[in-house]
Scaffold this motif. Sequence first.
Motif, PDB file in Angstrom:
ATOM      1  N   VAL A  61     -39.210  18.812 104.431  1.00 55.61           N
ATOM      2  CA  VAL A  61     -40.021  17.472 103.959  1.00 55.61           C
ATOM      3  C   VAL A  61     -38.997  16.180 105.169  1.00 55.61           C
ATOM      4  N   GLN A  65     -41.525  14.455 107.370  1.00 60.74           N
ATOM      5  CA  GLN A  65     -42.336  13.057 106.311  1.00 60.74           C
ATOM      6  C   GLN A  65     -42.416  11.837 106.950  1.00 60.74           C
ATOM      7  N   GLN A  87     -48.087  13.719 100.166  1.00 61.47           N
ATOM      8  CA  GLN A  87     -47.622  14.590  99.273  1.00 61.47           C
ATOM      9  C   GLN A  87     -48.297  16.129  99.247  1.00 61.47           C
ATOM     10  N   TRP A  94     -46.186  24.308 101.412  1.00 67.80           N
ATOM     11  CA  TRP A  94     -45.508  25.339 100.550  1.00 67.80           C
ATOM     12  C   TRP A  94     -46.383  26.679 100.346  1.00 67.80           C
TER      13      TRP A  94
ATOM     14  N   GLU B  68     -39.327  12.086  99.339  1.00 63.98           N
ATOM     15  CA  GLU B  68     -38.323  13.262  99.711  1.00 63.98           C
ATOM     16  C   GLU B  68     -38.554  13.696  97.844  1.00 63.98           C
ATOM     17  N   ALA B  70     -40.126  12.820  95.491  1.00 61.48           N
ATOM     18  CA  ALA B  70     -41.570  13.352  94.813  1.00 61.48           C
ATOM     19  C   ALA B  70     -42.160  14.731  94.984  1.00 61.48           C
ATOM     20  N   VAL B  71     -42.147  14.849  96.350  1.00 60.85           N
ATOM     21  CA  VAL B  71     -42.143  15.796  96.566  1.00 60.85           C
ATOM     22  C   VAL B  71     -41.945  17.562  96.905  1.00 60.85           C
ATOM     23  N   LEU B  72     -40.056  17.908  97.039  1.00 56.98           N
ATOM     24  CA  LEU B  72     -39.871  18.446  95.744  1.00 56.98           C
ATOM     25  C   LEU B  72     -40.136  18.808  94.006  1.00 56.98           C
ATOM     26  N   ARG B  74     -42.743  18.569  92.655  1.00 53.09           N
ATOM     27  CA  ARG B  74     -44.044  19.593  93.084  1.00 53.09           C
ATOM     28  C   ARG B  74     -44.126  20.606  93.344  1.00 53.09           C
ATOM     29  N   LEU B  75     -42.729  20.980  94.242  1.00 56.01           N
ATOM     30  CA  LEU B  75     -43.328  22.264  94.967  1.00 56.01           C
ATOM     31  C   LEU B  75     -42.884  23.516  93.924  1.00 56.01           C
TER      32      LEU B  75
END
Lengths: 220, 229
Positions: A61, A65, A87, A94, B68, B70-72, B74-75
Amino acid sequence: MPATVPHRLRESARRPAVRRLGRDPLNPWQLLVRTTSVGLSDESLLAGLASADPDTAAAFVRRFQGRVFGLAYAIVGDREVATEVAQEAFVRAWRHGAVYDARRGTVATWLLTITRNLAVDAARLRRAVPVDPMVLSALELPSSDPAPGEDVVSAAELDRLRRALDRLPAAQRRCLLLSVFHGLSGREISELDGVPLGTVKTRIRTALLTLRSSLDVSDD
Amino acid sequence: MTDSRRCAEVRELAHEVALGVASVEDRAFVLGHVASCADCRDHLAELSTLADDLLTLVPQAEPPTGFETAVLGRLGGPAVPVRRAWRRLLGLAAALLLVGSASGGAVYWSGHEDREAAAGLRSSLQTANGQYFVAFALRDLGGVQRGAVFGYQGDPAWMFVTVTEVLPPGRYAVELVIRDGTSQLLAAGVDLTRSRGWGAAIPVAVHDARLLRILDGDGRLVLSARLTR
Ligand SMILES: [Zn+2]
């Protein structure tokens, strides 16, 4: 920050995941080795992301990003929507990391293609009409230096592409960029700009072929 | 031997396919041709690479603080908007009984919950700008029903797959065959053994999908559903 990289990942990164330029005559563009400041190739990071390794996912990320958000923002022109799009692009990367195919392009272009498709959909939902596409002005900016970890060979190639793009006649460039970044078909551009469909199609085709041949010439 | 007239037609359309803005028909025509014409295939591949590389020219931009994290966060879960939609609809799906028929599948309502379920469906459809909700039988190669495919035509359109029979452990791929005969991979590496269910937004309208196929790790067809009546 090599200290933060788990040892087993550094081990796996030493295995040549991608063949070296020149050894494989099939596709030099896509077979560049992308080694990074932390010793992990883009492909290794993606593999880590797909296997849900938290450290590698975070590194993935962090590495992308800026580019993902930059593209999303250039297309949708709204920070909040761009954040949501960016996002979602990472979530898709993923989920689909296992189907990434190195023969079809770099990790960066794959991820940016996902971003572009999501951003185009988001822009269509908001019915944003790209009369003055943000991206057209964004591209006028001087190119940023390659970030640590980015492939320098490919950066030089992209710089040639950027310059070739700048040399295109304005009308051709506009049609091409409206397609690439806003997902507009020839018919949609024709309606937006009030230009005959045949003219639009010719402009896009000529623009792409010009870019391609400019890269071919520079390859000598 | 190449059919030069056809090649010329394909070259006229290849750039729109490479840029991802071709019509479904043009795209099918071009992809059909390049399957058997190496020259046109190379041409299309070159233009596609070029189009993709143009995307990398856009300058980077700093995402908002907390991006970052927020993304992590959601994974590990399915796409948020889809999850909200399908959670609501799964309750409803439980009230549906699936009736397999020789021609495909049909839905009917289970007796006393009719009116409540119908009201639930109406409000669910309205919530996500939906038009209809359908279900089809998912069958194994012997034609025995092993689960169901639920399709929701809304914004976004999505499908949810349930399996009633425990599948051998492994990762499965889910793909859709579209009206024009092309197939789209919806997901790879799906664990259907533990979850017995999987869903996602689909890139086409539900009525444009003809078949849903589930393949095992070696690409062998395991289950399929005809998505027509
Ligand atoms: Zn051909």
